[in-house]
Design a protein around this motif. Sequence first.
Motif, PDB file in Angstrom:
ATOM      1  N   LYS A 272      29.307  57.326  81.918  1.00 34.82           N
ATOM      2  CA  LYS A 272      29.264  58.077  83.178  1.00 34.82           C
ATOM      3  C   LYS A 272      28.846  59.532  82.959  1.00 34.82           C
ATOM      4  O   LYS A 272      28.171  60.124  83.790  1.00 34.82           O
ATOM      5  CB  LYS A 272      30.636  58.018  83.853  1.00 34.82           C
ATOM      6  N   ASP A 273      29.235  60.102  81.815  1.00 30.08           N
ATOM      7  CA  ASP A 273      28.878  61.493  81.526  1.00 30.08           C
ATOM      8  C   ASP A 273      27.475  61.622  80.921  1.00 30.08           C
ATOM      9  O   ASP A 273      27.056  62.710  80.542  1.00 30.08           O
ATOM     10  CB  ASP A 273      29.916  62.132  80.598  1.00 30.08           C
ATOM     11  N   TYR A 274      26.745  60.513  80.838  1.00 28.05           N
ATOM     12  CA  TYR A 274      25.383  60.460  80.292  1.00 28.05           C
ATOM     13  C   TYR A 274      25.315  60.956  78.848  1.00 28.05           C
ATOM     14  O   TYR A 274      24.291  61.468  78.414  1.00 28.05           O
ATOM     15  CB  TYR A 274      24.390  61.235  81.175  1.00 28.05           C
ATOM     16  N   LYS A 275      26.391  60.746  78.126  1.00 20.82           N
ATOM     17  CA  LYS A 275      26.382  61.138  76.717  1.00 20.82           C
ATOM     18  C   LYS A 275      25.776  60.030  75.847  1.00 20.82           C
ATOM     19  O   LYS A 275      25.084  60.320  74.881  1.00 20.82           O
ATOM     20  CB  LYS A 275      27.805  61.464  76.253  1.00 20.82           C
ATOM     21  N   PHE A 276      26.056  58.761  76.170  1.00 22.69           N
ATOM     22  CA  PHE A 276      25.576  57.645  75.358  1.00 22.69           C
ATOM     23  C   PHE A 276      24.936  56.560  76.208  1.00 22.69           C
ATOM     24  O   PHE A 276      25.415  56.247  77.292  1.00 22.69           O
ATOM     25  CB  PHE A 276      26.740  56.982  74.605  1.00 22.69           C
ATOM     26  N   THR A 277      23.862  55.967  75.675  1.00 21.46           N
ATOM     27  CA  THR A 277      23.302  54.718  76.168  1.00 21.46           C
ATOM     28  C   THR A 277      23.386  53.750  75.002  1.00 21.46           C
ATOM     29  O   THR A 277      23.034  54.094  73.875  1.00 21.46           O
ATOM     30  CB  THR A 277      21.837  54.892  76.625  1.00 21.46           C
ATOM     31  N   TYR A 278      23.862  52.548  75.291  1.00 21.73           N
ATOM     32  CA  TYR A 278      24.127  51.550  74.238  1.00 21.73           C
ATOM     33  C   TYR A 278      23.237  50.332  74.444  1.00 21.73           C
ATOM     34  O   TYR A 278      23.253  49.725  75.510  1.00 21.73           O
ATOM     35  CB  TYR A 278      25.606  51.176  74.285  1.00 21.73           C
ATOM     36  N   GLU A 279      22.445  50.006  73.429  1.00 18.60           N
ATOM     37  CA  GLU A 279      21.566  48.848  73.544  1.00 18.60           C
ATOM     38  C   GLU A 279      21.446  48.093  72.230  1.00 18.60           C
ATOM     39  O   GLU A 279      21.282  48.687  71.164  1.00 18.60           O
ATOM     40  CB  GLU A 279      20.188  49.261  74.047  1.00 18.60           C
ATOM     41  N   PRO A 280      21.520  46.780  72.318  1.00 15.62           N
ATOM     42  CA  PRO A 280      21.265  45.971  71.130  1.00 15.62           C
ATOM     43  C   PRO A 280      19.763  45.858  70.912  1.00 15.62           C
ATOM     44  O   PRO A 280      18.999  45.944  71.876  1.00 15.62           O
ATOM     45  CB  PRO A 280      21.858  44.617  71.496  1.00 15.62           C
ATOM     46  N   VAL A 281      19.342  45.726  69.668  1.00  9.01           N
ATOM     47  CA  VAL A 281      17.926  45.517  69.363  1.00  9.01           C
ATOM     48  C   VAL A 281      17.812  44.345  68.393  1.00  9.01           C
ATOM     49  O   VAL A 281      18.713  44.103  67.584  1.00  9.01           O
ATOM     50  CB  VAL A 281      17.251  46.781  68.773  1.00  9.01           C
ATOM     51  N   ALA A 282      16.710  43.638  68.467  1.00  4.52           N
ATOM     52  CA  ALA A 282      16.530  42.443  67.649  1.00  4.52           C
ATOM     53  C   ALA A 282      16.465  42.772  66.159  1.00  4.52           C
ATOM     54  O   ALA A 282      16.952  42.009  65.333  1.00  4.52           O
ATOM     55  CB  ALA A 282      15.275  41.703  68.076  1.00  4.52           C
ATOM     56  N   CYS A 283      15.886  43.926  65.822  1.00  4.77           N
ATOM     57  CA  CYS A 283      15.748  44.269  64.414  1.00  4.77           C
ATOM     58  C   CYS A 283      15.448  45.756  64.268  1.00  4.77           C
ATOM     59  O   CYS A 283      14.649  46.301  65.015  1.00  4.77           O
ATOM     60  CB  CYS A 283      14.611  43.461  63.798  1.00  4.77           C
ATOM     61  N   LEU A 284      16.098  46.384  63.311  1.00  4.34           N
ATOM     62  CA  LEU A 284      15.798  47.783  62.986  1.00  4.34           C
ATOM     63  C   LEU A 284      15.009  47.881  61.684  1.00  4.34           C
ATOM     64  O   LEU A 284      14.679  48.974  61.237  1.00  4.34           O
ATOM     65  CB  LEU A 284      17.094  48.609  62.890  1.00  4.34           C
ATOM     66  N   GLY A 285      14.728  46.730  61.066  1.00  4.21           N
ATOM     67  CA  GLY A 285      13.909  46.717  59.857  1.00  4.21           C
ATOM     68  C   GLY A 285      14.596  47.279  58.631  1.00  4.21           C
ATOM     69  O   GLY A 285      13.928  47.745  57.708  1.00  4.21           O
ATOM     70  N   THR A 286      15.908  47.259  58.615  1.00  5.26           N
ATOM     71  CA  THR A 286      16.671  47.813  57.484  1.00  5.26           C
ATOM     72  C   THR A 286      17.758  46.833  57.052  1.00  5.26           C
ATOM     73  O   THR A 286      18.934  47.193  56.941  1.00  5.26           O
ATOM     74  CB  THR A 286      17.304  49.164  57.867  1.00  5.26           C
ATOM     75  N   CYS A 287      17.358  45.607  56.784  1.00  8.80           N
ATOM     76  CA  CYS A 287      18.321  44.547  56.440  1.00  8.80           C
ATOM     77  C   CYS A 287      19.201  44.920  55.247  1.00  8.80           C
ATOM     78  O   CYS A 287      20.359  44.523  55.185  1.00  8.80           O
ATOM     79  CB  CYS A 287      17.583  43.242  56.143  1.00  8.80           C
ATOM     80  N   PHE A 288      18.668  45.707  54.334  1.00 10.60           N
ATOM     81  CA  PHE A 288      19.445  46.104  53.156  1.00 10.60           C
ATOM     82  C   PHE A 288      20.630  46.989  53.522  1.00 10.60           C
ATOM     83  O   PHE A 288      21.545  47.170  52.722  1.00 10.60           O
ATOM     84  CB  PHE A 288      18.553  46.803  52.115  1.00 10.60           C
ATOM     85  N   LEU A 289      20.653  47.538  54.749  1.00 13.26           N
ATOM     86  CA  LEU A 289      21.760  48.373  55.216  1.00 13.26           C
ATOM     87  C   LEU A 289      22.739  47.602  56.115  1.00 13.26           C
ATOM     88  O   LEU A 289      23.665  48.189  56.655  1.00 13.26           O
ATOM     89  CB  LEU A 289      21.232  49.574  56.000  1.00 13.26           C
ATOM     90  N   ALA A 290      22.540  46.310  56.278  1.00 15.47           N
ATOM     91  CA  ALA A 290      23.315  45.511  57.230  1.00 15.47           C
ATOM     92  C   ALA A 290      24.830  45.616  57.005  1.00 15.47           C
ATOM     93  O   ALA A 290      25.267  45.660  55.862  1.00 15.47           O
ATOM     94  CB  ALA A 290      22.880  44.047  57.146  1.00 15.47           C
ATOM     95  N   PRO A 291      25.566  45.668  58.124  1.00 15.52           N
ATOM     96  CA  PRO A 291      25.124  45.875  59.495  1.00 15.52           C
ATOM     97  C   PRO A 291      24.741  47.328  59.732  1.00 15.52           C
ATOM     98  O   PRO A 291      25.322  48.229  59.142  1.00 15.52           O
ATOM     99  CB  PRO A 291      26.346  45.488  60.325  1.00 15.52           C
ATOM    100  N   VAL A 292      23.767  47.523  60.618  1.00 13.73           N
ATOM    101  CA  VAL A 292      23.191  48.859  60.809  1.00 13.73           C
ATOM    102  C   VAL A 292      23.063  49.195  62.292  1.00 13.73           C
ATOM    103  O   VAL A 292      22.902  48.315  63.128  1.00 13.73           O
ATOM    104  CB  VAL A 292      21.818  48.953  60.097  1.00 13.73           C
ATOM    105  N   MET A 293      23.178  50.490  62.571  1.00 12.59           N
ATOM    106  CA  MET A 293      22.905  50.992  63.915  1.00 12.59           C
ATOM    107  C   MET A 293      22.161  52.311  63.779  1.00 12.59           C
ATOM    108  O   MET A 293      22.182  52.941  62.723  1.00 12.59           O
ATOM    109  CB  MET A 293      24.185  51.188  64.740  1.00 12.59           C
ATOM    110  N   MET A 294      21.517  52.688  64.862  1.00 10.37           N
ATOM    111  CA  MET A 294      20.857  53.991  64.948  1.00 10.37           C
ATOM    112  C   MET A 294      21.516  54.771  66.071  1.00 10.37           C
ATOM    113  O   MET A 294      21.832  54.200  67.111  1.00 10.37           O
ATOM    114  CB  MET A 294      19.375  53.845  65.295  1.00 10.37           C
ATOM    115  N   VAL A 295      21.701  56.052  65.854  1.00  6.72           N
ATOM    116  CA  VAL A 295      22.075  56.947  66.935  1.00  6.72           C
ATOM    117  C   VAL A 295      20.936  57.943  66.981  1.00  6.72           C
ATOM    118  O   VAL A 295      20.675  58.649  65.997  1.00  6.72           O
ATOM    119  CB  VAL A 295      23.431  57.640  66.697  1.00  6.72           C
ATOM    120  N   ASN A 296      20.219  57.920  68.093  1.00  4.64           N
ATOM    121  CA  ASN A 296      18.973  58.665  68.242  1.00  4.64           C
ATOM    122  C   ASN A 296      18.014  58.183  67.150  1.00  4.64           C
ATOM    123  O   ASN A 296      17.687  57.014  67.124  1.00  4.64           O
ATOM    124  CB  ASN A 296      19.217  60.172  68.219  1.00  4.64           C
ATOM    125  N   GLU A 297      17.611  59.026  66.237  1.00  3.26           N
ATOM    126  CA  GLU A 297      16.674  58.612  65.178  1.00  3.26           C
ATOM    127  C   GLU A 297      17.359  58.467  63.820  1.00  3.26           C
ATOM    128  O   GLU A 297      16.687  58.272  62.816  1.00  3.26           O
ATOM    129  CB  GLU A 297      15.527  59.627  65.074  1.00  3.26           C
TER     130      GLU A 297
END
Length: 165
Positions: A122-147
Motif C-alpha cells: 500500500k505504501d508503494y515500497k515493494f512490488t513482488y513478482e515471481p519470475v521463471a528464471c533469473l539465470g543464476t541457478c548456482f545461487l539457488a534459491p535466489v531473488m533480486m531486489v531491484n538489480e
Amino acid sequence: MMHKPVTASEKSKPLADLTKCRDILAKYTSATSADLIPILQQIQDAYGYLPQNVLEEITARVRIPLSKIYGVITFYSQFSLEPRGKHTIKVCVGTACHIKGAPDIKKKITEVLHIQEGETTKDYKFTYEPVACLGTCFLAPVMMVNERYYGKLTTEKTEQILKSY
C-alpha cells in the motif's frame, strides 16, 4: 514491518503531472516509431509506471497511435500500466530454485510484506513478482531486489534482506 496490498478501489489514479513527460518528449523533436521504446522507458523511469494521461500526451505530441503504444507496452514485460513499488522483488521459481527452497522463500516474503505474488504494498515500497528464471541457478534459491541478486537464501536471510530496505 506492516505493509498492506493495494486494492482495486485504492488504485484510482489521479492524473499525472505532464511536466516530466513534456521534458522527455522535448528531446524528440522529430520522433518516429523507432523512438517509442526509449520514450516509454524514460517515461516509466520518471513516473514509476506509464500513466494513462501521459500515454495520451505521447500520442498527441509524437503522433503515434495509442493502439500502437499499447501494443508495445503489453508485449514487453518491462512496462507497467499500474503504479509499482520503489523496490521490485523478483523471486526465481525455476526448477533449481524450487528444489532448493523457493516455495519457503516466497512464503516468507508474503509473511513479511503482507502481499501476494503480483501485488504492491500500500505504501508503494515493494512490488513482488515471481519470475521463471533469473539465470543464476548456482545461487539457488535466489531473488533480486531491484538489480541486486541475493542467493543461497534461507527464510531468515530473506527476512533480514527485506527489512534492510
